[in-house]
Design a protein around this motif. Sequence first.
Motif, PDB file in Angstrom:
ATOM      1  N   HIS A  38       0.872  -1.181   0.000  1.00 33.22           N
ATOM      2  CA  HIS A  38       0.000   0.000   0.000  1.00 33.22           C
ATOM      3  C   HIS A  38       0.907   1.227   0.000  1.00 33.22           C
ATOM      4  N   ALA A  72       5.111  -0.042  -9.584  1.00 32.64           N
ATOM      5  CA  ALA A  72       4.540  -1.395  -9.646  1.00 32.64           C
ATOM      6  C   ALA A  72       5.606  -2.400 -10.091  1.00 32.64           C
ATOM      7  N   ILE A  77       4.696  -6.041  -8.584  1.00 33.75           N
ATOM      8  CA  ILE A  77       3.237  -6.221  -8.527  1.00 33.75           C
ATOM      9  C   ILE A  77       2.581  -5.844  -9.864  1.00 33.75           C
ATOM     10  N   GLU A  78       3.383  -5.773 -10.944  1.00 32.19           N
ATOM     11  CA  GLU A  78       2.876  -5.222 -12.201  1.00 32.19           C
ATOM     12  C   GLU A  78       1.728  -6.021 -12.804  1.00 32.19           C
ATOM     13  N   ALA A  80      -0.829  -7.354 -11.042  1.00 23.76           N
ATOM     14  CA  ALA A  80      -2.070  -7.237 -10.264  1.00 23.76           C
ATOM     15  C   ALA A  80      -1.938  -6.137  -9.220  1.00 23.76           C
ATOM     16  N   PHE A  81      -2.367  -4.958  -9.595  1.00 25.71           N
ATOM     17  CA  PHE A  81      -2.408  -3.882  -8.607  1.00 25.71           C
ATOM     18  C   PHE A  81      -3.610  -2.997  -8.899  1.00 25.71           C
ATOM     19  N   ARG A  82      -4.007  -2.254  -7.888  1.00 24.17           N
ATOM     20  CA  ARG A  82      -5.153  -1.358  -8.042  1.00 24.17           C
ATOM     21  C   ARG A  82      -4.715   0.065  -7.718  1.00 24.17           C
ATOM     22  N   ALA A 104      -1.832  -3.702  -3.572  1.00 23.83           N
ATOM     23  CA  ALA A 104      -1.605  -5.024  -4.167  1.00 23.83           C
ATOM     24  C   ALA A 104      -1.277  -6.025  -3.074  1.00 23.83           C
ATOM     25  N   GLY A 105      -1.281  -7.307  -3.471  1.00 22.96           N
ATOM     26  CA  GLY A 105      -0.804  -8.352  -2.571  1.00 22.96           C
ATOM     27  C   GLY A 105      -1.907  -9.116  -1.874  1.00 22.96           C
ATOM     28  N   SER A 107      -6.429 -10.361  -2.599  1.00 17.76           N
ATOM     29  CA  SER A 107      -7.503 -10.297  -3.583  1.00 17.76           C
ATOM     30  C   SER A 107      -8.364  -9.063  -3.304  1.00 17.76           C
TER      31      SER A 107
END
Length: 113
Positions: A38, A72, A77-78, A80-82, A104-105, A107
């Motif tokens: 985060h 990212a 985390i490239e 899957a990140f928001r 990320a990290g 679901s």
Amino acid sequence: MADTIFSKIINREIPADIVYEDELCLAFRDVNPQAPVHILLIPKKPIARIIDANEEDQALLGHLCLAANKIAVQEGIEDAFRLVVNNGEGVGQSVFHLHLHILAGRSFTWPPG
Ligand code: AMP
């Protein structure tokens, strides 16, 4: 715009776990993480909310998105990140210096809560 805690981080008046910096922006780990990764990414220019950005900030906003990509990759985390931007108290903005949350990290659900 009134000074915020994030201006103090930019000016190194208070500590932060900084993970990325360039001439236009700074990124550091959120002190109250909502996911294993985060990170908060902020422009050095004090813009209170994204709605307060204007035409002259167009390149800066693009720069922030590309900086988020770099972070990212740096964090691994490239895939899957928001990215989240809260605009206004009504949706939970608590610090009035524009920031992108990079999360990320774990679901994530959709739609977001
Ligand atoms: P928002 O609610 O979108 O305005 O997000 C503000 C975020 O800033 C929250 O996730 C806080 O945990 C985070 N935060 C507040 N103070 C600090 C600080 N000194 N260092 C790092 N993160 C902070």
